[in-house]
Design a protein around this motif. Structure first.
Motif, PDB file in Angstrom:
ATOM      1  N   MET A   1      18.607  67.596 -47.384  1.00 11.13           N
ATOM      2  CA  MET A   1      17.635  66.984 -46.467  1.00 11.13           C
ATOM      3  C   MET A   1      18.328  65.957 -45.584  1.00 11.13           C
ATOM      4  O   MET A   1      19.311  65.348 -45.985  1.00 11.13           O
ATOM      5  N   LYS A   2      17.770  65.767 -44.383  1.00 15.31           N
ATOM      6  CA  LYS A   2      18.416  64.888 -43.416  1.00 15.31           C
ATOM      7  C   LYS A   2      17.376  64.023 -42.709  1.00 15.31           C
ATOM      8  O   LYS A   2      16.375  64.532 -42.224  1.00 15.31           O
ATOM      9  N   LEU A   3      17.642  62.725 -42.655  1.00 21.59           N
ATOM     10  CA  LEU A   3      16.805  61.790 -41.902  1.00 21.59           C
ATOM     11  C   LEU A   3      17.336  61.674 -40.485  1.00 21.59           C
ATOM     12  O   LEU A   3      18.538  61.478 -40.279  1.00 21.59           O
ATOM     13  N   ILE A   4      16.457  61.776 -39.509  1.00 23.28           N
ATOM     14  CA  ILE A   4      16.860  61.709 -38.111  1.00 23.28           C
ATOM     15  C   ILE A   4      15.996  60.671 -37.398  1.00 23.28           C
ATOM     16  O   ILE A   4      14.755  60.716 -37.477  1.00 23.28           O
ATOM     17  N   VAL A   5      16.624  59.732 -36.716  1.00 24.38           N
ATOM     18  CA  VAL A   5      15.895  58.735 -35.940  1.00 24.38           C
ATOM     19  C   VAL A   5      15.260  59.412 -34.727  1.00 24.38           C
ATOM     20  O   VAL A   5      15.905  60.189 -34.018  1.00 24.38           O
ATOM     21  N   VAL A   6      13.999  59.125 -34.494  1.00 22.29           N
ATOM     22  CA  VAL A   6      13.270  59.699 -33.364  1.00 22.29           C
ATOM     23  C   VAL A   6      13.640  58.919 -32.105  1.00 22.29           C
ATOM     24  O   VAL A   6      13.198  57.781 -31.905  1.00 22.29           O
ATOM     25  N   LYS A  51      10.933  47.209 -29.063  1.00 18.32           N
ATOM     26  CA  LYS A  51      11.890  48.268 -29.382  1.00 18.32           C
ATOM     27  C   LYS A  51      12.760  47.914 -30.582  1.00 18.32           C
ATOM     28  O   LYS A  51      13.037  48.770 -31.442  1.00 18.32           O
ATOM     29  N   ASP A  52      13.188  46.659 -30.663  1.00 16.27           N
ATOM     30  CA  ASP A  52      14.088  46.257 -31.744  1.00 16.27           C
ATOM     31  C   ASP A  52      13.381  46.123 -33.082  1.00 16.27           C
ATOM     32  O   ASP A  52      14.041  46.022 -34.129  1.00 16.27           O
ATOM     33  N   ASN A  53      12.067  46.095 -33.068  1.00 10.51           N
ATOM     34  CA  ASN A  53      11.311  45.885 -34.300  1.00 10.51           C
ATOM     35  C   ASN A  53      10.504  47.104 -34.716  1.00 10.51           C
ATOM     36  O   ASN A  53       9.525  46.991 -35.441  1.00 10.51           O
ATOM     37  N   CYS A  54      10.940  48.279 -34.257  1.00 10.78           N
ATOM     38  CA  CYS A  54      10.215  49.505 -34.602  1.00 10.78           C
ATOM     39  C   CYS A  54      11.189  50.675 -34.627  1.00 10.78           C
ATOM     40  O   CYS A  54      12.081  50.782 -33.772  1.00 10.78           O
ATOM     41  N   ILE A  55      11.019  51.534 -35.616  1.00  8.21           N
ATOM     42  CA  ILE A  55      11.856  52.721 -35.719  1.00  8.21           C
ATOM     43  C   ILE A  55      11.026  53.852 -36.312  1.00  8.21           C
ATOM     44  O   ILE A  55      10.115  53.627 -37.105  1.00  8.21           O
ATOM     45  N   ARG A  56      11.347  55.074 -35.886  1.00  5.73           N
ATOM     46  CA  ARG A  56      10.696  56.258 -36.449  1.00  5.73           C
ATOM     47  C   ARG A  56      11.751  57.246 -36.926  1.00  5.73           C
ATOM     48  O   ARG A  56      12.812  57.363 -36.318  1.00  5.73           O
ATOM     49  N   TRP A  57      11.414  57.956 -37.997  1.00  4.25           N
ATOM     50  CA  TRP A  57      12.280  59.021 -38.491  1.00  4.25           C
ATOM     51  C   TRP A  57      11.482  60.299 -38.688  1.00  4.25           C
ATOM     52  O   TRP A  57      10.266  60.258 -38.957  1.00  4.25           O
ATOM     53  N   ILE A  58      12.163  61.421 -38.586  1.00  5.85           N
ATOM     54  CA  ILE A  58      11.665  62.665 -39.154  1.00  5.85           C
ATOM     55  C   ILE A  58      12.641  63.072 -40.248  1.00  5.85           C
ATOM     56  O   ILE A  58      13.821  62.682 -40.228  1.00  5.85           O
ATOM     57  N   LEU A  59      12.155  63.834 -41.203  1.00  3.55           N
ATOM     58  CA  LEU A  59      12.981  64.356 -42.294  1.00  3.55           C
ATOM     59  C   LEU A  59      13.010  65.874 -42.171  1.00  3.55           C
ATOM     60  O   LEU A  59      11.953  66.507 -42.022  1.00  3.55           O
ATOM     61  N   THR A  60      14.201  66.459 -42.203  1.00  2.92           N
ATOM     62  CA  THR A  60      14.324  67.914 -42.098  1.00  2.92           C
ATOM     63  C   THR A  60      14.938  68.492 -43.370  1.00  2.92           C
ATOM     64  O   THR A  60      15.680  67.802 -44.089  1.00  2.92           O
ATOM     65  N   ASP A  61      14.636  69.753 -43.640  1.00  2.21           N
ATOM     66  CA  ASP A  61      15.242  70.431 -44.792  1.00  2.21           C
ATOM     67  C   ASP A  61      16.548  71.107 -44.366  1.00  2.21           C
ATOM     68  O   ASP A  61      17.006  70.941 -43.218  1.00  2.21           O
ATOM     69  N   SER A  62      17.128  71.870 -45.264  1.00  2.00           N
ATOM     70  CA  SER A  62      18.442  72.466 -44.995  1.00  2.00           C
ATOM     71  C   SER A  62      18.418  73.464 -43.841  1.00  2.00           C
ATOM     72  O   SER A  62      19.448  73.740 -43.221  1.00  2.00           O
ATOM     73  N   SER A  63      17.228  73.993 -43.546  1.00  2.00           N
ATOM     74  CA  SER A  63      17.110  74.951 -42.440  1.00  2.00           C
ATOM     75  C   SER A  63      16.824  74.273 -41.109  1.00  2.00           C
ATOM     76  O   SER A  63      16.757  74.937 -40.072  1.00  2.00           O
ATOM     77  N   GLY A  64      16.607  72.951 -41.140  1.00  2.00           N
ATOM     78  CA  GLY A  64      16.290  72.217 -39.925  1.00  2.00           C
ATOM     79  C   GLY A  64      14.801  72.050 -39.681  1.00  2.00           C
ATOM     80  O   GLY A  64      14.398  71.458 -38.673  1.00  2.00           O
ATOM     81  N   LYS A  65      13.978  72.560 -40.572  1.00  2.00           N
ATOM     82  CA  LYS A  65      12.524  72.435 -40.429  1.00  2.00           C
ATOM     83  C   LYS A  65      12.077  71.010 -40.748  1.00  2.00           C
ATOM     84  O   LYS A  65      12.540  70.401 -41.710  1.00  2.00           O
ATOM     85  N   THR A  66      11.173  70.481 -39.932  1.00  2.00           N
ATOM     86  CA  THR A  66      10.652  69.132 -40.166  1.00  2.00           C
ATOM     87  C   THR A  66       9.696  69.155 -41.355  1.00  2.00           C
ATOM     88  O   THR A  66       8.739  69.938 -41.384  1.00  2.00           O
TER      89      THR A  66
END
Length: 386
Positions: A1-6, A51-66
């Motif tokens: 699994m991979k965390l990606i910053v939005v 902007k400096d006080n907010c962050i979003r992530w999505i998490l993807t599986d090994s296939s790249g699906k969110t």
């Protein structure tokens, strides 16, 4: 699994689209408008966003699906009002997998810790409490406009991670065609004999007057509540005018004493029922036409109580009851709406819970606002009563 910053338009779309797959077989789910979610994450549409006080992530599986998403943020107006500086998480969605959920919580905790926070509340909104606040734990009915709806399993995710209930939120429902207890009519009659008090509904032709009255009441009744800042003229104007296209003047009431505004009971047709459930996230021309058609035909049978209150100087005098009686009698005569669903009341506000119960409203939905202390040995305190 991979965390990606939005941080791109493509990733924003993945963040917004995830619930579509999670709730594809849930007949009660209503997808929010994309613009209502995205407005939280821009400074032009949300004064609390930085902007400096907010962050979003999505998490993807090994296939790249969110498979998951979360936002972490700091509301500078509220973060330092507690024993521990407290950040927030919100807009959490995840497949039914605790490991994935914990990855999202871990990322949020570490980011907030690096920002100097010592606790986190969630799931909450970056802004005022009437929108996107709390985790649904009971009453899995179709959600109201800008209210959180989630899988039941999310409760175990939060609690197994170590979040504890900071306060409970109750959404009350009342059949508007049922008459109130006779006692309330007696109270209303007493208030009506005092010529200094009067009640009236909104008139769109004189909207500027009601905008000014709304701001006066709001700032007198709510400005001292935890996390509530004073509303500016511009904010009040934007809020009321944004409601104008969907507003039903006959269910928006104001109370006055010697012609000075002292209270309001503002309701609107329930927007998810009126048009959002047809939108699939996009406010297209066809959806706008559906809104107008449903409003014209009276197809929306539920009204949503946005906000109700009286300034402190006139509380406990019967004004709240008299205003409710006036609104109730009007609804009985019009026979347009069948029920009113009220904005949530926290268990830290037993007086307002009592008012809701006394007029025959029943708890319809329950949300929890959780808190997680980074120091696991620190004393946990629930929200104080008001």
């Amino acid at each position: 699994m991979k965390l990606i910053v939005v941080d791109s338009a493509l990733l924003i779309q993945k963040f917004l689209q995830l619930p579509v797959s999670i709730y594809k077989n849930d007949k009660n789910y209503i997808r929010p408008l994309d613009e209502d979610i995205e407005s939280i994450f821009h400074d032009k549409t949300n004064k609390f966003y930085k902007k400096d006080n907010c962050i979003r992530w999505i998490l993807t599986d090994s296939s790249g699906k969110t498979i998951g998403r979360i936002a972490a943020f700091i509301n500078e107006l509220t973060a330092y009002n507690y024993d521990q500086p407290t950040g927030n998480v919100g807009f959490f969605e995840c497949i039914n997998d605790q490991k994935s959920a914990f990855m999202l919580f871990d990322a949020s905790r570490k980011w907030l810790l690096d920002k100097g926070m010592q606790a986190m509340d969630g799931p909450v909104n970056l802004g005022s409490r009437e929108k996107w606040w709390g985790l649904l734990v009971d009453g899995f009915y179709p959600p109201s406009y800008c209210c959180n709806y989630n899988l039941p399993v999310y409760q175990s995710f939060f609690e197994n991670y170590g979040f504890k209930v900071f306060f409970k939120q109750y959404t009350y429902l009342r059949n508007v065609m049922e008459r109130l207890n006779k006692v309330y009519y007696a109270v209303a009659e007493r208030i009506s004999r005092n010529p200094d008090y009067h009640f009236k509904t909104v008139d769109k032709a004189h909207l500027n007057t009601f905008i000014a009255d709304f701001r006066t009441i709001y700032n007198n009744a709510w400005v001292n509540h935890e996390g509530i800042g004073e509303m500016t003229n511009q904010e009040a104007d934007h809020l009321i005018r944004s409601l104008k296209p969907v507003m039903d003047e006959k269910i928006a009431w104001f109370a006055y004493y010697k012609n000075e505004p002292i209270g309001f009971f503002l309701s609107i047709p329930e927007l998810n029922q009126l048009f959002v459930k047809y939108a699939k996230g996009k406010l297209s021309f066809a959806v706008k036409m559906r809104l107008l058609y449903n409003k014209w035909m009276g197809n929306c049978k539920t009204m949503y109580g946005l906000v109700f209150g009286v300034i402190p100087q006139h509380q406990k005098k019967g004004v709240e009851i008299a205003m409710i009686v006036a609104a109730s009698e009007s609804l009985l005569k019009r026979k347009v709406y069948e029920q009113v669903q009220m904005n949530w009341i926290g268990d830290f506000n037993p007086r307002m819970m009592h008012v809701a119960e006394q007029i025959g409203a029943k708890i319809y939905k329950t949300h929890y606002t959780y808190r997680y202390l980074f120091d696991r040995e620190a004393e946990f305190k629930r929200h104080p009563l008001i």
